[in-house]
Write an enzyme that holds these catalytic residues in place. Structure first.
Site, PDB file in Angstrom:
ATOM      1  N   SER A 176      37.172  28.102  -9.390  1.00  0.00           N
ATOM      2  CA  SER A 176      36.027  27.923  -8.501  1.00  0.00           C
ATOM      3  C   SER A 176      35.990  26.496  -7.952  1.00  0.00           C
ATOM      4  O   SER A 176      36.863  26.096  -7.188  1.00  0.00           O
ATOM      5  CB  SER A 176      34.737  28.284  -9.250  1.00  0.00           C
ATOM      6  OG  SER A 176      33.623  28.300  -8.387  1.00  0.00           O
ATOM      7  N   HIS A 293      29.584  33.275  -5.968  1.00  0.00           N
ATOM      8  CA  HIS A 293      30.680  34.182  -5.616  1.00  0.00           C
ATOM      9  C   HIS A 293      30.185  35.602  -5.341  1.00  0.00           C
ATOM     10  O   HIS A 293      30.831  36.576  -5.704  1.00  0.00           O
ATOM     11  CB  HIS A 293      31.757  34.179  -6.708  1.00  0.00           C
ATOM     12  CG  HIS A 293      32.331  32.806  -6.951  1.00  0.00           C
ATOM     13  ND1 HIS A 293      33.143  32.169  -6.038  1.00  0.00           N
ATOM     14  CD2 HIS A 293      32.164  31.930  -7.979  1.00  0.00           C
ATOM     15  CE1 HIS A 293      33.463  30.967  -6.502  1.00  0.00           C
ATOM     16  NE2 HIS A 293      32.873  30.795  -7.667  1.00  0.00           N
TER      17      HIS A 293
END
Length: 397
Positions: A176, A293
């Site tokens: 990430s 996300h």
């Protein structure tokens, strides 16, 4: 060569900051700019597109039911003994802790990195890392820059103790937020610009979280776990309750039998109340401020994309794997087009590890170094590829 290039760029920026050049910090005015950009945020039309080539990567698979092709073909590897090569990976948000970075201050290069970060950000990041309080460090807008800078500072320890580890590094990846750290390390994005990108990303994601309250949970399940059904029914339950544009999905693919699910607060509560119905063994809440996300983060995409388009992105010196599909970035233009999607797409970390480490029986593995706070990425690798894990070391911050 790789680290020397990184150091040259870093110290050139430090020299500029020491004279009359200033990197403008993102202060209250910057936050207002982000809010304005949020009002005109764009979404990706292909967000829910499914391709046959990546179907395997989108299913909640369990051991023995996945990977029917050689994923290593998607990787770019040097044709030398793997034992002479290294991979470096960087952690993401959630690995932070009060006190991180303190033991790195004995390395002059690490002190330089923190000093530059303080200039770029306009506040004392090192003080937040070392002294907290935890409630402040855990805020997305502070946490993301803190994890990135501490991870890059950890490279100084690696350089001092194992200089060949960086010289022989041929590939990098980050979880990430860690993907931006990897891109800075690989020379694709300058340190100061990368840090500003992270600051904009963090502030935009925090504002998006305030617009739609979301949550994330780690899900543990067996072969009979019905993760897809659980997410679909949670989303439908939200629709019936009149919640606008609800979402519930797999946000992080970690390892077989373990994924992170994210969505509206109401959707996560539905999952928590129906674990047995979907054969989910355990759900554990993550200490985050939103449903990262997922589509709930769409308002954060355009502010980040707009900022990314304003900087000069270079081709990486080494291979950098994308969270979106696990494959290596092909060019600077590929980075500019792909990286913003990562905000709303699942982190396909498990798939990335297969691409990076899958090998035929008897073949050797590169040595892997996890640079940054925590030991989470090494623990995940053990569940995906125990042989690759056996050659992994932590450079803790």
């Amino acid at each position: 060569m790789l680290f020397r290039a990184f150091h040259r760029r870093l110290h050139r920026t430090l020299r500029l900051l020491g004279t009359d050049a200033k990197v403008p910090p993102i202060t209250t005015a910057g936050t207002e700019k982000v809010k304005k950009l949020l009002e005109h945020a764009a979404s990706f039309e292909d967000l829910d597109t499914r391709h046959e080539s990546d179907e395997w990567a989108t299913l909640p698979y369990v051991p023995g039911t996945y990977i029917t092709r050689d994923q290593s073909k998607k990787a770019i590897r040097p044709k030398i003994d793997p034992r002479e090569t290294n991979v470096i990976v960087f952690p993401g948000q959630g690995t932070q802790y009060v006190g991180m970075g303190s033991k790195l201050l004995k390395f002059p290069g690490a002190r330089d990195i923190f000093a530059l970060a303080n200039e770029v950000l306009g506040y004392d990041l090192l003080k937040i890392c070392i002294e907290g309080p935890k409630s402040k460090l855990d805020q997305t807008k502070y946490c993301q820059p803190a994890v990135m800078v501490t991870s890059l500072a950890a490279l100084e320890q690696l350089r001092e103790e194992r200089p060949n580890a960086i010289d022989n590094c041929y590939a990098t990846a980050g979880f990430s937020l860690g993907e931006l750290t990897a891109l800075v390390f690989a020379g694709a994005i300058p340190f100061d610009k990368g840090l500003q990108l992270v600051q904009i990303r963090a502030e935009a994601m925090q504002l998006a979280s305030q617009q739609a309250k979301g949550a994330m949970v780690t899900a543990l399940f067996g072969a009979d776990g019905r993760i897809g059904d659980a997410c679909n029914e949670a989303k439908n339950w939200c629709i019936e309750k009149g919640i606008e544009n609800p979402d519930c999905r797999v946000a992080n693919y970690l390892y077989p039998g373990c994924k992170v699910l994210a969505g509206n607060e109401e959707a996560i509560r539905f999952l928590e109340a129906n674990t047995k119905r979907f054969n989910i063994r355990r759900l554990k809440r993550l200490s985050v401020s939103g449903a990262f996300h997922t589509e709930l983060m769409q308002p954060a995409v355009e502010p980040f994309a707009a900022a990314l388009r304003k900087i000069r992105v270079e081709e990486p010196i080494i291979n950098v794997h994308s969270n979106v599909d696990g494959k290596c970035y092909k060019s600077a233009g590929h980075i500019v087009g792909q990286l913003p999607k990562q905000i709303v797409r699942p982190v396909k970390w498990e798939q990335t590890l297969h691409i990076m480490y899958e090998r035929k029986a008897g073949e050797h593995f590169p040595r892997t170094f996890e640079c940054g706070p925590g030991k989470g990425l090494k623990a995940i690798l053990k569940q995906v590829n125990a042989k690759a894990w056996d050659s992994t070391l932590n450079v803790e911050a």
